[in-house]
Design a protein around this motif. Structure first.
Motif, PDB file in Angstrom:
ATOM      1  N   SER A  93       0.809  -1.356   0.169  1.00  0.00           N
ATOM      2  CA  SER A  93       0.120   0.165   0.054  1.00  0.00           C
ATOM      3  C   SER A  93       0.675   1.493  -0.138  1.00  0.00           C
ATOM      4  CB  SER A  93      -0.900  -0.042   1.259  1.00  0.00           C
ATOM      5  OG  SER A  93      -0.164   0.260   2.323  1.00  0.00           O
ATOM      6  N   SER A 109       0.462   3.796   2.063  1.00  0.00           N
ATOM      7  CA  SER A 109       0.375   4.176   3.387  1.00  0.00           C
ATOM      8  C   SER A 109       1.663   3.297   3.941  1.00  0.00           C
ATOM      9  CB  SER A 109      -0.597   3.845   4.222  1.00  0.00           C
ATOM     10  OG  SER A 109      -1.293   2.568   4.207  1.00  0.00           O
ATOM     11  N   ALA A 149       4.966   4.624   2.957  1.00  0.00           N
ATOM     12  CA  ALA A 149       5.143   5.943   3.287  1.00  0.00           C
ATOM     13  C   ALA A 149       5.713   6.134   4.605  1.00  0.00           C
ATOM     14  CB  ALA A 149       4.020   6.670   3.133  1.00  0.00           C
ATOM     15  N   ARG A 150       5.143   4.797   5.361  1.00  0.00           N
ATOM     16  CA  ARG A 150       5.797   4.820   6.695  1.00  0.00           C
ATOM     17  C   ARG A 150       7.183   4.288   6.714  1.00  0.00           C
ATOM     18  NH1 ARG A 150       0.641   2.581   8.004  1.00  0.00           N
ATOM     19  NH2 ARG A 150       1.236   0.748   7.393  1.00  0.00           N
ATOM     20  N   GLN A 175       2.261  10.204   2.343  1.00  0.00           N
ATOM     21  CA  GLN A 175       1.632   9.452   1.350  1.00  0.00           C
ATOM     22  C   GLN A 175       1.590  10.102  -0.222  1.00  0.00           C
ATOM     23  OE1 GLN A 175      -1.719   7.233   2.799  1.00  0.00           O
ATOM     24  NE2 GLN A 175      -2.554   6.924   0.718  1.00  0.00           N
TER      25      GLN A 175
END
Length: 288
Positions: free
Chosen positions: A22, A24, A27-28, A34
């Protein structure tokens, strides 16, 4: 004809989305917003003139082209990390990062004492451990040093043969009293699952077809954990089993795994890598 190359800072976004599933999640891991990851993916698709993901309400689905590109992206990132490792330390100094790859069992139970010795002899060296049962490609700099149980086949590698690693059947004391091969037929056994290696090895020494298989698992580390917990009788490295307080079951069963420690010939000339290689070469035979 010139080929348009994707900017290198887009490749980590693609790799992370493929790995974590994903925007998200990627991005983490990357420490980015994001929308930034989305822009990198869209820019990479535009640059390559191909769709990498299909968009749906439940997220992104990789296309066939994305799966094709994933191993190449992994290789590019490994080369970039290797560039960083080489650039962060002087060639002749015992400082910087050395990346070692080994099986999960070796990483968990064999390497820690060697790493402790390394901290004493060269405290400025930082070690990265890639604990995986998948052979890492040293030619692509996925690691600096590899501990392997299969013969090295890549070119330009320096390989040091280690003593064969002895494997035997072990259990906790309460389960270890087996009287002869026939009794092993009904004893609680821990076998592999889809790899199908332990059963044929037992059959080769005359053990009847096991009738009481209590656990099947292809992960050797999980097998050892189950043996130590008293789940059943299973295969373990002889020296490791001694350190874990396990008892030998039917010493007539012994399998020997050839082992090597391998380094790329170019990396072997770098002082910190050579130091770790020599330390492993000296200490691994006492641990495995």
């Amino acid at each position: 004809m010139s080929i348009s190359l994707p900017p290198l800072d887009h490749i980590p976004a693609f790799h992370s989305v493929m790995t974590h599933g994903s925007l998200s999640g990627a991005a983490r891991v990357l420490g980015l917003a994001q929308p930034t990851v989305r822009r990198h993916i869209e820019a990479m698709e535009s640059n390559l003139e191909t769709a990498l993901f299909t968009r749906a309400a439940n997220g992104l689905t990789p296309t066939a082209m994305a799966h094709t590109l994933m191993p190449i992206a992994e290789a590019v990132l490994e080369e970039a990390r290797a560039l960083g490792r080489v650039a962060t330390a002087h060639r002749d100094a015992l400082e910087g990062v050395v990346r070692v790859t080994s099986s999960r069992v070796v990483a968990t139970h064999v390497l820690p004492p060697v790493l402790a010795a390394l901290r004493q002899s060269a405290p400025a060296i930082t070690t990265e451990i890639a604990a995986t049962d998948r052979p890492e490609n040293l030619a692509r700099r996925a690691a600096d040093i590899a501990i392997r149980f299969t013969p090295p086949t890549q070119q330009a590698l320096v390989a040091q043969k280690l003593p064969d690693v002895a494997l035997g059947l072990f259990a906790v004391p309460g389960l270890a009293d087996i009287d002869g091969l026939a009794a092993l037929r009904d004893a609680p056994l821990i076998l592999d699952d889809r790899e199908g290696r332990i059963g044929p090895a037992l059959a080769a020494i005359g053990v009847p077809s096991p009738q009481n298989v209590v656990l099947r698992c292809d992960d050797a580390l999980a097998q050892i954990g189950a043996i130590c917990a008293g789940v059943g009788i299973g295969v373990c490295q002889v020296r490791l089993a001694d350190r874990l307080g396990l008892r030998r079951v039917l010493p007539v069963f012994e399998h020997r795994m050839p082992a090597w420690i391998v380094v790329h010939e170019d990396q072997a000339q770098i002082a910190r890598i050579r130091h770790v290689f020599d330390l492993l070469k000296a200490r691994l035979p006492r641990q495995m």
